[in-house]
Write an enzyme that holds these catalytic residues in place. Structure first.
Site, PDB file in Angstrom:
ATOM      1  N   HIS A 146      91.629  29.347  29.398  1.00  0.00           N
ATOM      2  CA  HIS A 146      93.586  29.489  29.739  1.00  0.00           C
ATOM      3  C   HIS A 146      93.413  30.301  28.827  1.00  0.00           C
ATOM      4  O   HIS A 146      95.436  30.450  29.045  1.00  0.00           O
ATOM      5  CB  HIS A 146      93.104  27.961  30.208  1.00  0.00           C
TER       6      HIS A 146
HETATM    7  C1  UD1 Z   1      99.956  25.830  28.078  1.00  0.00           C
HETATM    8  C2  UD1 Z   1      99.597  25.842  26.596  1.00  0.00           C
HETATM    9  C3  UD1 Z   1      98.868  25.516  26.214  1.00  0.00           C
HETATM   10  C4  UD1 Z   1      97.874  25.044  26.150  1.00  0.00           C
HETATM   11  C5  UD1 Z   1      97.457  24.600  27.687  1.00  0.00           C
HETATM   12  C6  UD1 Z   1      96.580  23.387  28.047  1.00  0.00           C
HETATM   13  C7  UD1 Z   1     102.167  26.347  25.655  1.00  0.00           C
HETATM   14  C8  UD1 Z   1     103.147  27.992  25.348  1.00  0.00           C
HETATM   15  N1  UD1 Z   1     101.025  26.546  26.311  1.00  0.00           N
HETATM   16  O1  UD1 Z   1      99.819  27.094  28.250  1.00  0.00           O
HETATM   17  O2  UD1 Z   1      98.654  26.074  24.418  1.00  0.00           O
HETATM   18  O3  UD1 Z   1      96.633  24.874  26.123  1.00  0.00           O
HETATM   19  O4  UD1 Z   1      98.919  24.752  28.045  1.00  0.00           O
HETATM   20  O5  UD1 Z   1      96.480  23.553  29.138  1.00  0.00           O
HETATM   21  O6  UD1 Z   1     102.844  25.620  26.081  1.00  0.00           O
HETATM   22  N2  UD1 Z   1     100.680  26.557  35.593  1.00  0.00           N
HETATM   23  C9  UD1 Z   1     100.398  26.137  37.545  1.00  0.00           C
HETATM   24  N3  UD1 Z   1     100.133  24.544  37.456  1.00  0.00           N
HETATM   25  C10 UD1 Z   1     100.552  23.805  36.513  1.00  0.00           C
HETATM   26  C11 UD1 Z   1     101.198  24.441  35.311  1.00  0.00           C
HETATM   27  C12 UD1 Z   1     100.969  25.880  35.123  1.00  0.00           C
HETATM   28  O7  UD1 Z   1     100.384  27.155  38.550  1.00  0.00           O
HETATM   29  O8  UD1 Z   1     100.959  22.888  36.573  1.00  0.00           O
HETATM   30  C13 UD1 Z   1     100.585  28.503  36.077  1.00  0.00           C
HETATM   31  C14 UD1 Z   1     102.058  28.832  35.788  1.00  0.00           C
HETATM   32  O9  UD1 Z   1     102.149  30.163  37.122  1.00  0.00           O
HETATM   33  C15 UD1 Z   1     102.029  29.451  35.009  1.00  0.00           C
HETATM   34  C16 UD1 Z   1     101.379  29.040  34.470  1.00  0.00           C
HETATM   35  O10 UD1 Z   1     100.103  28.699  35.005  1.00  0.00           O
HETATM   36  O11 UD1 Z   1     102.954  30.283  34.962  1.00  0.00           O
HETATM   37  C17 UD1 Z   1     100.496  28.867  32.217  1.00  0.00           C
HETATM   38  O12 UD1 Z   1     100.849  28.081  32.667  1.00  0.00           O
HETATM   39  P1  UD1 Z   1     102.038  27.689  31.155  1.00  0.00           P
HETATM   40  O13 UD1 Z   1     102.891  26.037  31.070  1.00  0.00           O
HETATM   41  O14 UD1 Z   1     103.409  28.454  30.449  1.00  0.00           O
HETATM   42  O15 UD1 Z   1     101.030  27.500  30.404  1.00  0.00           O
HETATM   43  P2  UD1 Z   1      99.778  27.785  30.462  1.00  0.00           P
HETATM   44  O16 UD1 Z   1      98.550  29.142  29.936  1.00  0.00           O
HETATM   45  O17 UD1 Z   1      99.565  26.456  30.631  1.00  0.00           O
HETATM   46  N1  UDP Z   2      90.190  18.813  30.398  1.00  0.00           N
HETATM   47  C1  UDP Z   2      90.807  18.176  31.608  1.00  0.00           C
HETATM   48  N2  UDP Z   2      89.924  18.660  32.799  1.00  0.00           N
HETATM   49  C2  UDP Z   2      89.748  19.763  33.062  1.00  0.00           C
HETATM   50  C3  UDP Z   2      90.108  21.024  31.450  1.00  0.00           C
HETATM   51  C4  UDP Z   2      89.835  19.805  30.685  1.00  0.00           C
HETATM   52  O1  UDP Z   2      90.292  16.254  31.662  1.00  0.00           O
HETATM   53  O2  UDP Z   2      89.597  20.554  34.139  1.00  0.00           O
HETATM   54  C5  UDP Z   2      90.436  17.941  29.346  1.00  0.00           C
HETATM   55  C6  UDP Z   2      89.567  17.672  28.194  1.00  0.00           C
HETATM   56  O3  UDP Z   2      89.294  17.173  28.603  1.00  0.00           O
HETATM   57  C7  UDP Z   2      90.739  17.788  26.834  1.00  0.00           C
HETATM   58  C8  UDP Z   2      91.913  18.328  26.918  1.00  0.00           C
HETATM   59  O4  UDP Z   2      91.884  18.628  28.828  1.00  0.00           O
HETATM   60  O5  UDP Z   2      90.972  16.404  26.586  1.00  0.00           O
HETATM   61  C9  UDP Z   2      92.357  20.141  26.710  1.00  0.00           C
HETATM   62  O6  UDP Z   2      92.976  20.235  27.286  1.00  0.00           O
HETATM   63  P1  UDP Z   2      93.673  22.157  27.431  1.00  0.00           P
HETATM   64  O7  UDP Z   2      92.213  22.644  27.498  1.00  0.00           O
HETATM   65  O8  UDP Z   2      94.664  22.762  28.718  1.00  0.00           O
HETATM   66  O9  UDP Z   2      94.646  22.644  25.768  1.00  0.00           O
HETATM   67  P2  UDP Z   2      94.496  23.445  24.439  1.00  0.00           P
HETATM   68  O10 UDP Z   2      93.404  21.772  23.974  1.00  0.00           O
HETATM   69  O11 UDP Z   2      93.761  24.185  24.056  1.00  0.00           O
HETATM   70  O12 UDP Z   2      95.370  23.032  24.104  1.00  0.00           O
END
Ligand code: UD1
Ligand code: UDP
Length: 379
Positions: free
Chosen positions: A210
Protein backbone atom coordinates in the site's frame (compact mmCIF):
# COMPACT_ATOMS: atom_id res chain seq x y z
CA UNK A 1 -7.27 12.33 44.19
CA UNK A 2 -8.23 13.57 40.72
CA UNK A 3 -7.87 11.20 37.82
CA UNK A 4 -5.27 11.56 35.06
CA UNK A 5 -7.29 12.25 31.92
CA UNK A 6 -5.83 10.74 28.75
CA UNK A 7 -7.07 11.23 25.22
CA UNK A 8 -6.01 8.24 23.12
CA UNK A 9 -5.88 8.93 19.39
CA UNK A 10 -6.50 6.54 16.50
CA UNK A 11 -7.07 7.17 12.80
CA UNK A 12 -5.72 4.48 10.52
CA UNK A 13 -5.59 0.66 10.52
CA UNK A 14 -2.26 0.09 12.30
CA UNK A 15 -3.31 2.51 15.06
CA UNK A 16 -6.16 0.24 16.14
CA UNK A 17 -3.82 -2.70 16.68
CA UNK A 18 -1.48 -0.53 18.77
CA UNK A 19 -4.10 1.22 20.90
CA UNK A 20 -6.01 -1.94 21.90
CA UNK A 21 -3.57 -3.24 24.56
CA UNK A 22 -2.82 0.26 25.82
CA UNK A 23 -6.46 1.06 26.43
CA UNK A 24 -7.00 -2.28 28.09
CA UNK A 25 -4.10 -1.63 30.45
CA UNK A 26 -5.09 1.98 31.19
CA UNK A 27 -8.63 0.88 31.99
CA UNK A 28 -7.40 -1.49 34.70
CA UNK A 29 -6.01 1.42 36.75
CA UNK A 30 -8.48 3.76 38.38
CA UNK A 31 -5.90 6.57 38.49
CA UNK A 32 -6.73 7.18 34.84
CA UNK A 33 -9.74 8.40 32.97
CA UNK A 34 -9.32 7.31 29.40
CA UNK A 35 -11.08 8.60 26.29
CA UNK A 36 -10.78 7.53 22.68
CA UNK A 37 -10.82 9.89 19.71
CA UNK A 38 -11.01 8.42 16.19
CA UNK A 39 -10.03 10.96 13.54
CA UNK A 40 -11.85 9.05 10.80
CA UNK A 41 -8.75 8.87 8.57
CA UNK A 42 -9.77 5.29 7.79
CA UNK A 43 -13.50 4.69 7.64
CA UNK A 44 -14.36 1.60 5.56
CA UNK A 45 -15.80 -1.27 7.56
CA UNK A 46 -12.79 -3.42 6.68
CA UNK A 47 -10.27 -0.68 7.51
CA UNK A 48 -11.77 0.42 10.83
CA UNK A 49 -14.87 -1.08 12.46
CA UNK A 50 -13.73 -4.68 12.00
CA UNK A 51 -10.75 -3.98 14.25
CA UNK A 52 -12.89 -2.58 17.04
CA UNK A 53 -14.82 -5.82 17.01
CA UNK A 54 -11.87 -8.19 16.70
CA UNK A 55 -9.74 -6.40 19.29
CA UNK A 56 -12.51 -5.44 21.72
CA UNK A 57 -11.66 -1.75 21.52
CA UNK A 58 -14.31 0.47 23.13
CA UNK A 59 -16.41 2.59 20.78
CA UNK A 60 -14.69 5.96 20.21
CA UNK A 61 -16.00 8.71 22.47
CA UNK A 62 -15.63 11.08 19.55
CA UNK A 63 -15.22 10.45 15.82
CA UNK A 64 -13.92 13.48 13.94
CA UNK A 65 -15.00 11.95 10.63
CA UNK A 66 -12.31 13.64 8.53
CA UNK A 67 -12.04 10.99 5.79
CA UNK A 68 -9.59 11.08 2.90
CA UNK A 69 -7.83 13.98 1.21
CA UNK A 70 -4.40 15.36 0.40
CA UNK A 71 -1.87 15.31 3.23
CA UNK A 72 -2.32 18.99 4.04
CA UNK A 73 -6.11 18.87 3.78
CA UNK A 74 -6.35 15.78 5.99
CA UNK A 75 -3.84 17.03 8.58
CA UNK A 76 -5.42 20.50 8.76
CA UNK A 77 -8.94 19.15 9.04
CA UNK A 78 -7.96 16.84 11.89
CA UNK A 79 -6.18 19.75 13.62
CA UNK A 80 -9.17 22.06 13.44
CA UNK A 81 -11.53 19.44 14.82
CA UNK A 82 -9.16 18.00 17.42
CA UNK A 83 -8.37 21.46 18.80
CA UNK A 84 -12.02 21.84 19.81
CA UNK A 85 -11.95 18.42 21.50
CA UNK A 86 -8.82 19.20 23.53
CA UNK A 87 -10.21 22.58 24.59
CA UNK A 88 -13.44 20.93 25.66
CA UNK A 89 -11.95 17.95 27.51
CA UNK A 90 -8.81 19.54 28.95
CA UNK A 91 -6.76 16.31 29.20
CA UNK A 92 -3.49 15.80 31.10
CA UNK A 93 -2.07 13.81 28.19
CA UNK A 94 -2.64 13.07 24.52
CA UNK A 95 -1.41 9.60 23.63
CA UNK A 96 -0.54 8.98 19.98
CA UNK A 97 0.78 5.85 18.26
CA UNK A 98 2.70 5.19 15.05
CA UNK A 99 3.41 7.57 12.22
CA UNK A 100 0.24 8.35 10.28
CA UNK A 101 -1.18 11.79 9.52
CA UNK A 102 -3.57 11.53 12.49
CA UNK A 103 -0.55 11.00 14.78
CA UNK A 104 1.07 14.20 13.57
CA UNK A 105 -2.07 16.34 13.45
CA UNK A 106 -3.12 15.53 17.01
CA UNK A 107 0.41 15.96 18.35
CA UNK A 108 0.63 19.44 16.82
CA UNK A 109 -2.66 20.43 18.43
CA UNK A 110 -1.64 19.11 21.86
CA UNK A 111 1.77 20.82 21.70
CA UNK A 112 0.23 24.19 20.76
CA UNK A 113 -2.25 23.92 23.62
CA UNK A 114 0.46 22.98 26.12
CA UNK A 115 -0.84 19.45 26.70
CA UNK A 116 1.72 16.70 27.28
CA UNK A 117 2.18 14.11 24.53
CA UNK A 118 3.11 10.43 24.76
CA UNK A 119 4.36 8.90 21.50
CA UNK A 120 4.24 5.13 21.35
CA UNK A 121 6.63 3.70 18.70
CA UNK A 122 8.98 6.67 18.77
CA UNK A 123 12.42 6.93 17.20
CA UNK A 124 11.97 4.73 14.13
CA UNK A 125 13.69 6.22 11.09
CA UNK A 126 13.90 5.14 7.45
CA UNK A 127 16.03 8.24 6.67
CA UNK A 128 13.87 8.64 3.58
CA UNK A 129 12.03 11.94 3.61
CA UNK A 130 10.11 11.06 0.45
CA UNK A 131 8.09 8.75 2.71
CA UNK A 132 5.26 10.78 4.28
CA UNK A 133 5.49 8.79 7.51
CA UNK A 134 9.15 9.80 7.99
CA UNK A 135 8.16 13.46 8.18
CA UNK A 136 5.44 12.56 10.67
CA UNK A 137 7.89 10.55 12.82
CA UNK A 138 10.51 13.30 13.04
CA UNK A 139 7.97 16.00 13.87
CA UNK A 140 5.98 13.99 16.42
CA UNK A 141 9.16 12.95 18.23
CA UNK A 142 10.34 16.54 18.41
CA UNK A 143 7.05 17.50 20.12
CA UNK A 144 6.55 14.53 22.46
CA UNK A 145 7.23 14.52 26.21
CA UNK A 146 7.29 10.74 26.58
CA UNK A 147 8.95 8.75 23.79
CA UNK A 148 8.30 5.02 24.06
CA UNK A 149 10.62 3.00 21.84
CA UNK A 150 10.37 -0.56 20.50
CA UNK A 151 14.03 -1.20 19.72
CA UNK A 152 17.40 0.06 20.91
CA UNK A 153 18.41 1.77 17.62
CA UNK A 154 15.54 4.19 18.13
CA UNK A 155 17.31 5.70 21.14
CA UNK A 156 20.38 6.59 19.02
CA UNK A 157 18.17 8.08 16.32
CA UNK A 158 16.44 10.30 18.87
CA UNK A 159 19.63 11.35 20.60
CA UNK A 160 21.13 12.38 17.26
CA UNK A 161 18.12 14.68 16.83
CA UNK A 162 18.83 16.31 20.20
CA UNK A 163 16.13 14.61 22.23
CA UNK A 164 17.24 14.19 25.84
CA UNK A 165 17.61 10.65 27.20
CA UNK A 166 15.30 11.53 30.09
CA UNK A 167 12.32 11.53 27.70
CA UNK A 168 13.10 8.15 26.11
CA UNK A 169 11.81 4.83 27.48
CA UNK A 170 12.63 1.43 25.98
CA UNK A 171 9.44 -0.52 26.61
CA UNK A 172 9.00 -2.99 23.75
CA UNK A 173 6.35 -3.36 21.11
CA UNK A 174 2.62 -2.87 21.73
CA UNK A 175 1.77 -4.44 18.36
CA UNK A 176 3.28 -7.64 19.69
CA UNK A 177 1.17 -7.29 22.87
CA UNK A 178 -1.87 -7.58 20.63
CA UNK A 179 -0.44 -10.51 18.73
CA UNK A 180 0.28 -12.28 22.02
CA UNK A 181 -3.25 -11.81 23.22
CA UNK A 182 -5.08 -12.79 20.03
CA UNK A 183 -2.88 -15.51 18.57
CA UNK A 184 -5.02 -18.27 19.98
CA UNK A 185 -8.27 -16.65 18.76
CA UNK A 186 -6.74 -16.25 15.30
CA UNK A 187 -6.39 -20.02 15.20
CA UNK A 188 -10.19 -20.20 15.19
CA UNK A 189 -10.67 -17.60 12.42
CA UNK A 190 -12.65 -18.78 9.42
CA UNK A 191 -10.60 -17.40 6.55
CA UNK A 192 -8.56 -20.52 5.87
CA UNK A 193 -11.71 -22.56 5.62
CA UNK A 194 -13.28 -20.01 3.28
CA UNK A 195 -10.25 -20.09 0.99
CA UNK A 196 -10.01 -23.87 1.06
CA UNK A 197 -6.76 -23.88 3.07
CA UNK A 198 -8.02 -25.46 6.27
CA UNK A 199 -6.35 -28.79 5.71
CA UNK A 200 -2.94 -27.05 5.46
CA UNK A 201 -2.31 -29.33 2.55
CA UNK A 202 -0.60 -26.86 0.27
CA UNK A 203 1.69 -23.94 0.99
CA UNK A 204 0.67 -20.39 0.18
CA UNK A 205 2.19 -16.91 0.29
CA UNK A 206 0.65 -13.73 1.66
CA UNK A 207 1.05 -10.29 0.08
CA UNK A 208 0.21 -6.75 1.18
CA UNK A 209 1.12 -3.54 -0.63
CA UNK A 210 0.00 0.00 0.00
CA UNK A 211 2.97 2.38 0.06
CA UNK A 212 2.44 5.19 -2.47
CA UNK A 213 6.07 4.73 -3.61
CA UNK A 214 5.07 1.25 -4.83
CA UNK A 215 1.44 1.35 -5.83
CA UNK A 216 1.18 4.92 -7.15
CA UNK A 217 4.18 4.34 -9.43
CA UNK A 218 3.07 2.44 -12.55
CA UNK A 219 6.47 1.05 -13.39
CA UNK A 220 7.32 -0.18 -9.89
CA UNK A 221 3.88 -1.64 -9.30
CA UNK A 222 4.11 -3.50 -12.63
CA UNK A 223 7.60 -4.79 -11.83
CA UNK A 224 6.47 -6.09 -8.42
CA UNK A 225 3.36 -7.79 -9.80
CA UNK A 226 5.35 -9.28 -12.66
CA UNK A 227 7.79 -10.83 -10.18
CA UNK A 228 4.98 -12.13 -7.98
CA UNK A 229 3.19 -13.59 -10.97
CA UNK A 230 6.26 -15.66 -11.70
CA UNK A 231 6.53 -16.79 -8.06
CA UNK A 232 2.82 -17.64 -8.02
CA UNK A 233 3.48 -20.39 -10.56
CA UNK A 234 4.98 -22.28 -7.62
CA UNK A 235 2.50 -21.42 -4.87
CA UNK A 236 -0.67 -19.34 -4.65
CA UNK A 237 -0.38 -15.80 -3.34
CA UNK A 238 -3.22 -14.33 -1.28
CA UNK A 239 -3.43 -10.56 -1.58
CA UNK A 240 -5.71 -8.68 0.83
CA UNK A 241 -5.70 -5.36 -0.97
CA UNK A 242 -5.75 -1.96 0.70
CA UNK A 243 -8.28 0.51 -0.83
CA UNK A 244 -5.47 2.66 -2.24
CA UNK A 245 -4.06 -0.40 -3.99
CA UNK A 246 -7.40 -1.61 -5.25
CA UNK A 247 -7.95 1.80 -6.81
CA UNK A 248 -4.51 1.81 -8.46
CA UNK A 249 -5.09 -1.66 -9.95
CA UNK A 250 -8.09 -0.18 -11.77
CA UNK A 251 -6.28 3.01 -12.77
CA UNK A 252 -3.32 1.11 -14.27
CA UNK A 253 -5.44 -1.70 -15.75
CA UNK A 254 -3.49 -4.37 -13.86
CA UNK A 255 -6.44 -6.76 -13.39
CA UNK A 256 -4.71 -9.20 -15.74
CA UNK A 257 -2.27 -10.19 -13.00
CA UNK A 258 -4.97 -11.72 -10.83
CA UNK A 259 -6.60 -15.08 -10.92
CA UNK A 260 -9.63 -14.16 -8.89
CA UNK A 261 -11.22 -11.55 -6.70
CA UNK A 262 -12.87 -13.01 -3.65
CA UNK A 263 -15.51 -11.35 -1.57
CA UNK A 264 -15.62 -11.84 2.18
CA UNK A 265 -17.85 -14.86 1.58
CA UNK A 266 -14.77 -16.53 0.17
CA UNK A 267 -14.03 -19.12 -2.43
CA UNK A 268 -11.50 -21.89 -2.81
CA UNK A 269 -8.20 -20.74 -4.22
CA UNK A 270 -6.15 -22.78 -6.67
CA UNK A 271 -2.61 -24.07 -6.30
CA UNK A 272 -1.19 -21.31 -8.50
CA UNK A 273 -1.90 -17.64 -9.13
CA UNK A 274 -2.49 -14.38 -7.27
CA UNK A 275 -5.83 -14.05 -5.50
CA UNK A 276 -7.15 -10.67 -4.45
CA UNK A 277 -9.30 -10.49 -1.35
CA UNK A 278 -10.78 -7.55 0.55
CA UNK A 279 -8.74 -6.13 3.44
CA UNK A 280 -9.08 -8.61 6.28
CA UNK A 281 -9.96 -8.17 9.92
CA UNK A 282 -7.14 -8.73 12.40
CA UNK A 283 -7.93 -12.31 13.35
CA UNK A 284 -8.36 -13.53 9.80
CA UNK A 285 -5.20 -11.75 8.74
CA UNK A 286 -3.17 -13.12 11.63
CA UNK A 287 -4.42 -16.61 10.86
CA UNK A 288 -3.13 -16.32 7.28
CA UNK A 289 0.10 -14.67 8.39
CA UNK A 290 1.01 -17.41 10.81
CA UNK A 291 0.41 -20.15 8.25
CA UNK A 292 2.17 -18.49 5.31
CA UNK A 293 5.25 -20.06 3.77
CA UNK A 294 6.50 -16.59 2.86
CA UNK A 295 5.17 -13.03 3.17
CA UNK A 296 5.71 -10.19 0.70
CA UNK A 297 4.92 -6.73 2.04
CA UNK A 298 5.69 -3.04 2.21
CA UNK A 299 3.88 -2.63 5.54
CA UNK A 300 5.70 -1.50 8.66
CA UNK A 301 3.72 -3.54 11.16
CA UNK A 302 3.84 -6.75 9.16
CA UNK A 303 7.65 -6.72 9.19
CA UNK A 304 7.40 -6.83 12.99
CA UNK A 305 4.69 -9.46 13.18
CA UNK A 306 6.54 -11.83 10.84
CA UNK A 307 9.69 -11.34 12.91
CA UNK A 308 7.82 -12.36 16.02
CA UNK A 309 6.23 -15.35 14.30
CA UNK A 310 9.44 -16.38 12.54
CA UNK A 311 7.71 -16.34 9.16
CA UNK A 312 10.08 -15.36 6.31
CA UNK A 313 9.27 -11.84 5.12
CA UNK A 314 10.48 -10.13 1.97
CA UNK A 315 10.02 -6.38 2.27
CA UNK A 316 9.43 -4.76 -1.09
CA UNK A 317 11.19 -1.52 -0.22
CA UNK A 318 14.74 -0.14 -0.40
CA UNK A 319 14.81 0.82 3.29
CA UNK A 320 13.10 0.11 6.56
CA UNK A 321 12.54 2.17 9.69
CA UNK A 322 12.52 -1.14 11.57
CA UNK A 323 16.11 -2.44 11.09
CA UNK A 324 15.78 -4.87 13.97
CA UNK A 325 13.45 -6.99 11.85
CA UNK A 326 16.34 -7.48 9.40
CA UNK A 327 19.22 -7.62 11.91
CA UNK A 328 17.51 -9.99 14.32
CA UNK A 329 14.26 -11.05 12.69
CA UNK A 330 13.05 -12.99 9.68
CA UNK A 331 12.82 -9.95 7.39
CA UNK A 332 14.88 -9.26 4.26
CA UNK A 333 14.86 -6.03 2.27
CA UNK A 334 14.55 -6.96 -1.39
CA UNK A 335 13.55 -3.68 -3.03
CA UNK A 336 11.32 -3.63 -6.07
CA UNK A 337 13.46 -5.04 -8.84
CA UNK A 338 11.84 -8.07 -10.49
CA UNK A 339 14.81 -10.41 -10.74
CA UNK A 340 15.93 -9.78 -7.17
CA UNK A 341 12.46 -10.46 -5.78
CA UNK A 342 12.19 -13.73 -7.71
CA UNK A 343 15.69 -14.90 -6.81
CA UNK A 344 15.31 -14.18 -3.10
CA UNK A 345 11.84 -15.71 -2.93
CA UNK A 346 12.98 -18.98 -4.50
CA UNK A 347 15.95 -19.10 -2.15
CA UNK A 348 13.55 -18.90 0.79
CA UNK A 349 11.13 -21.39 -0.73
CA UNK A 350 13.98 -23.82 -1.35
CA UNK A 351 14.68 -23.85 2.37
CA UNK A 352 17.24 -21.06 2.60
CA UNK A 353 15.50 -19.34 5.50
CA UNK A 354 17.53 -16.97 7.62
CA UNK A 355 18.02 -17.44 11.34
CA UNK A 356 16.05 -15.15 13.56
CA UNK A 357 15.38 -14.29 17.17
CA UNK A 358 12.62 -12.37 18.88
CA UNK A 359 13.79 -8.86 19.83
CA UNK A 360 14.09 -7.79 23.45
CA UNK A 361 10.86 -6.75 25.16
CA UNK A 362 8.65 -8.05 22.35
CA UNK A 363 7.07 -10.08 25.08
CA UNK A 364 3.44 -8.99 25.43
CA UNK A 365 4.17 -6.58 28.29
CA UNK A 366 4.99 -3.30 26.54
CA UNK A 367 1.64 -1.66 27.35
CA UNK A 368 2.02 -2.57 31.00
CA UNK A 369 5.44 -0.89 31.08
CA UNK A 370 4.09 2.22 29.36
CA UNK A 371 1.13 2.64 31.69
CA UNK A 372 3.28 2.14 34.75
CA UNK A 373 5.70 4.87 33.58
CA UNK A 374 2.85 7.26 32.79
CA UNK A 375 1.31 6.70 36.21
CA UNK A 376 4.59 7.32 37.93
CA UNK A 377 5.33 10.51 35.98
CA UNK A 378 1.85 12.03 35.85
CA UNK A 379 0.52 11.30 39.37
C1 UD1 B 1 -2.19 5.51 5.74
C2 UD1 B 1 -0.91 6.02 6.39
C3 UD1 B 1 0.17 4.96 6.27
C4 UD1 B 1 -0.30 3.64 6.84
C5 UD1 B 1 -1.62 3.23 6.21
C6 UD1 B 1 -2.13 2.01 6.90
C7 UD1 B 1 -0.45 8.43 6.28
C8 UD1 B 1 0.35 9.45 5.62
N1 UD1 B 1 -0.41 7.22 5.70
O1 UD1 B 1 -1.93 5.34 4.36
O2 UD1 B 1 1.31 5.36 6.98
O3 UD1 B 1 0.68 2.67 6.57
O4 UD1 B 1 -2.57 4.29 6.36
O5 UD1 B 1 -3.05 1.31 6.19
O6 UD1 B 1 -1.08 8.68 7.26
N2 UD1 B 1 -9.34 4.81 1.52
C9 UD1 B 1 -10.56 4.21 1.44
N3 UD1 B 1 -11.15 3.81 2.61
C10 UD1 B 1 -10.59 4.00 3.83
C11 UD1 B 1 -9.34 4.63 3.88
C12 UD1 B 1 -8.72 5.02 2.73
O7 UD1 B 1 -11.12 4.02 0.37
O8 UD1 B 1 -11.18 3.59 4.85
C13 UD1 B 1 -8.66 5.19 0.24
C14 UD1 B 1 -8.95 6.63 -0.19
O9 UD1 B 1 -9.02 6.64 -1.58
C15 UD1 B 1 -7.71 7.37 0.27
C16 UD1 B 1 -6.63 6.32 0.12
O10 UD1 B 1 -7.25 5.08 0.42
O11 UD1 B 1 -7.46 8.52 -0.48
C17 UD1 B 1 -5.43 6.52 1.04
O12 UD1 B 1 -5.84 6.65 2.40
P1 UD1 B 1 -4.92 7.50 3.44
O13 UD1 B 1 -5.43 7.32 4.81
O14 UD1 B 1 -4.73 8.89 2.96
O15 UD1 B 1 -3.51 6.82 3.30
P2 UD1 B 1 -3.11 5.30 3.33
O16 UD1 B 1 -2.50 4.96 2.02
O17 UD1 B 1 -4.25 4.50 3.83
N1 UDP C 1 -3.59 -6.10 8.73
C1 UDP C 1 -4.87 -6.65 8.84
N2 UDP C 1 -5.55 -6.94 7.70
C2 UDP C 1 -5.05 -6.75 6.46
C3 UDP C 1 -3.74 -6.19 6.35
C4 UDP C 1 -3.04 -5.87 7.50
O1 UDP C 1 -5.37 -6.87 9.95
O2 UDP C 1 -5.72 -7.06 5.46
C5 UDP C 1 -2.88 -5.73 9.97
C6 UDP C 1 -1.50 -6.33 10.13
O3 UDP C 1 -1.55 -7.58 10.76
C7 UDP C 1 -0.82 -5.30 11.00
C8 UDP C 1 -1.43 -3.99 10.55
O4 UDP C 1 -2.64 -4.33 9.89
O5 UDP C 1 -1.16 -5.51 12.37
C9 UDP C 1 -0.51 -3.25 9.61
O6 UDP C 1 -1.17 -2.18 9.04
P1 UDP C 1 -0.77 -1.54 7.64
O7 UDP C 1 0.04 -2.49 6.86
O8 UDP C 1 -2.03 -1.02 7.05
O9 UDP C 1 0.07 -0.26 8.08
P2 UDP C 1 1.61 -0.02 8.42
O10 UDP C 1 2.01 -0.96 9.50
O11 UDP C 1 2.39 -0.17 7.16
O12 UDP C 1 1.64 1.41 8.86
Amino acid sequence: MSQIKIINVVGARPNFIKIAPLMEEIKKDKSFKSLLVHTGQHYDLAMSKLFFKDLEIPEPDINLGVGSGSHSYQTAKIMMKFEKVVNLLNPSLVLVVGDVNSTLACSLVAAKLGVKIAHVEAGLRSFDRSMPEEINRVLVDSLADFLFITERDARDNLKKEGIPSSKIYFVGNVMIDTLFKYRRDAGKALIKKKLGLESNSFPYALLTLHRPSNVDDRFKFYEILDALKKISESLPIIFPSHPRTKKQIQVFGFQKFFDGYFSSRGNRIGKKGIYLVSPLGYLNFLSLLEGAKIVFTDSGGIQEETTFLGVPCLTLRENTERPITVNEGSNQLVGTEKEKIIKTAFKVLDGGEKRFRIPKFWDGKASRRIVSILKDKLS
